[in-house]
Design a protein around this motif. Structure first.
Motif, short mmCIF file in Angstrom:
data_model
loop_
_atom_site.label_atom_id
_atom_site.label_comp_id
_atom_site.label_asym_id
_atom_site.label_seq_id
_atom_site.Cartn_x
_atom_site.Cartn_y
_atom_site.Cartn_z
N ILE A 9 15.10 3.44 -15.43
CA ILE A 9 14.86 4.35 -14.37
C ILE A 9 13.02 4.61 -14.18
CG2 ILE A 9 14.27 7.16 -13.78
CD1 ILE A 9 17.29 7.45 -14.88
N VAL A 10 12.88 4.08 -15.64
CA VAL A 10 11.06 3.94 -15.45
C VAL A 10 10.88 2.97 -14.62
CG1 VAL A 10 9.42 3.59 -17.23
CG2 VAL A 10 10.86 5.06 -18.05
N LEU A 11 12.04 1.24 -15.00
CA LEU A 11 11.60 0.28 -14.19
C LEU A 11 11.75 0.81 -12.62
CD1 LEU A 11 13.04 -1.81 -16.11
CD2 LEU A 11 10.76 -1.60 -16.23
N LEU A 12 12.72 1.04 -12.49
CA LEU A 12 12.72 1.70 -10.86
C LEU A 12 11.74 1.98 -9.97
CD1 LEU A 12 16.28 2.38 -10.81
CD2 LEU A 12 15.59 0.16 -9.66
N MET A 13 11.00 3.48 -11.17
CA MET A 13 9.75 4.06 -10.50
C MET A 13 8.71 3.01 -10.18
SD MET A 13 10.88 7.83 -12.68
CE MET A 13 9.25 8.69 -12.51
N ILE A 14 8.56 2.32 -11.69
CA ILE A 14 7.43 1.01 -11.55
C ILE A 14 7.59 0.60 -10.17
CG2 ILE A 14 6.14 -0.67 -12.60
CD1 ILE A 14 7.16 1.51 -15.13
N ALA A 15 8.89 0.37 -9.72
CA ALA A 15 9.05 -0.55 -8.80
C ALA A 15 8.94 -0.06 -7.00
CB ALA A 15 9.90 -0.96 -9.03
N GLY A 16 9.31 1.34 -7.72
CA GLY A 16 8.85 2.07 -6.49
C GLY A 16 7.69 2.51 -5.68
N LEU A 17 6.90 2.73 -6.67
CA LEU A 17 5.27 2.83 -6.97
C LEU A 17 4.52 1.47 -6.55
CD1 LEU A 17 4.91 5.54 -9.96
CD2 LEU A 17 4.90 5.94 -7.68
N SER A 18 4.91 0.60 -7.53
CA SER A 18 4.40 -0.75 -6.44
C SER A 18 4.58 -0.66 -5.37
CB SER A 18 4.78 -1.88 -7.33
OG SER A 18 4.39 -2.05 -8.98
N TRP A 19 5.52 -1.16 -4.61
CA TRP A 19 5.59 -0.84 -2.99
C TRP A 19 4.96 0.26 -2.31
CZ3 TRP A 19 8.97 2.17 -0.12
CH2 TRP A 19 8.98 1.50 1.42
N LEU A 20 5.24 1.36 -2.80
CA LEU A 20 4.49 2.06 -2.18
C LEU A 20 2.51 2.07 -2.15
CD1 LEU A 20 6.02 5.75 -3.12
CD2 LEU A 20 5.81 4.59 -0.55
N SER A 21 2.49 1.52 -3.17
CA SER A 21 1.66 1.25 -3.14
C SER A 21 0.71 -0.09 -2.21
CB SER A 21 0.78 0.69 -4.74
OG SER A 21 0.46 1.81 -6.06
N TYR A 22 1.26 -1.22 -2.36
CA TYR A 22 1.43 -2.67 -1.50
C TYR A 22 1.70 -1.98 -0.35
CZ TYR A 22 2.74 -6.31 1.24
OH TYR A 22 2.38 -7.56 1.60
N THR A 23 2.65 -0.28 0.60
CA THR A 23 2.39 -0.26 1.76
C THR A 23 1.41 0.46 2.03
OG1 THR A 23 4.84 -0.53 1.45
CG2 THR A 23 3.39 0.98 3.81
N ILE A 24 0.78 1.56 1.33
CA ILE A 24 0.04 2.08 1.23
C ILE A 24 -1.48 0.85 1.90
CG2 ILE A 24 -2.86 3.02 0.49
CD1 ILE A 24 0.38 4.78 -0.61
N VAL A 25 -2.07 -0.46 0.88
CA VAL A 25 -2.88 -1.43 1.18
C VAL A 25 -2.79 -1.78 2.06
CG1 VAL A 25 -4.20 -3.32 -0.32
CG2 VAL A 25 -3.43 -1.57 -1.32
N ASP A 26 -1.72 -2.26 2.62
CA ASP A 26 -1.22 -2.99 3.76
C ASP A 26 -1.58 -2.28 5.06
OD1 ASP A 26 -0.34 -5.24 5.24
OD2 ASP A 26 1.73 -3.89 5.42
N GLN A 27 -0.99 -0.79 4.82
CA GLN A 27 -1.73 0.14 6.73
C GLN A 27 -3.17 0.40 6.07
OE1 GLN A 27 0.74 3.47 5.34
NE2 GLN A 27 2.24 2.29 7.25
N GLN A 28 -3.64 0.38 5.28
CA GLN A 28 -5.62 0.09 4.83
C GLN A 28 -5.88 -0.96 6.00
OE1 GLN A 28 -6.21 1.12 1.04
NE2 GLN A 28 -6.36 3.28 0.79
N LYS A 29 -5.47 -2.06 5.61
CA LYS A 29 -5.81 -3.31 5.99
C LYS A 29 -5.62 -3.28 7.75
CE LYS A 29 -5.85 -6.24 2.39
NZ LYS A 29 -4.52 -7.40 1.29
N GLN A 30 -4.97 -2.94 8.27
CA GLN A 30 -4.58 -2.78 9.14
C GLN A 30 -4.72 -1.83 10.11
OE1 GLN A 30 0.45 -1.87 9.44
NE2 GLN A 30 0.50 -4.15 9.53
N ILE A 31 -5.31 -0.47 9.56
CA ILE A 31 -6.08 -0.06 10.03
C ILE A 31 -7.58 -0.41 9.99
CG2 ILE A 31 -7.82 2.43 9.41
CD1 ILE A 31 -5.07 3.39 8.20
#
Length: 62
Positions: A9-31
């Motif tokens: 569960i902890v590993l899945l949470m880390i993977a999910g948070l990493s994916w969200l962080s990447y998505t947010i950074v990518d969207q900020q670059k697009q903005i």
């Protein structure tokens, strides 16, 4: 068995948070990129509007 489930569960949470962080950074670059494009288009518009020939054509309805 509970310890291994907790680790998974902890590993899945880390993977999910990493994916969200990447998505947010990518969207900020697009903005940033879109803001730069907008500034460029606004500058072109200002240049066109300040052109006397274009202004005369707009005022005459052409």
């Amino acid at each position: 068995m509970k310890t291994s489930q907790a680790i998974i569960i902890v590993l899945l949470m880390i993977a999910g948070l990493s994916w969200l962080s990447y998505t947010i950074v990518d969207q900020q670059k697009q903005i940033v990129k879109l803001e730069q494009q907008l500034q460029h288009e606004q500058m072109k518009y200002k240049i066109i509007i300040n052109d006397p020939l274009v202004r005369d054509a707009m005022e005459s309805g052409g």
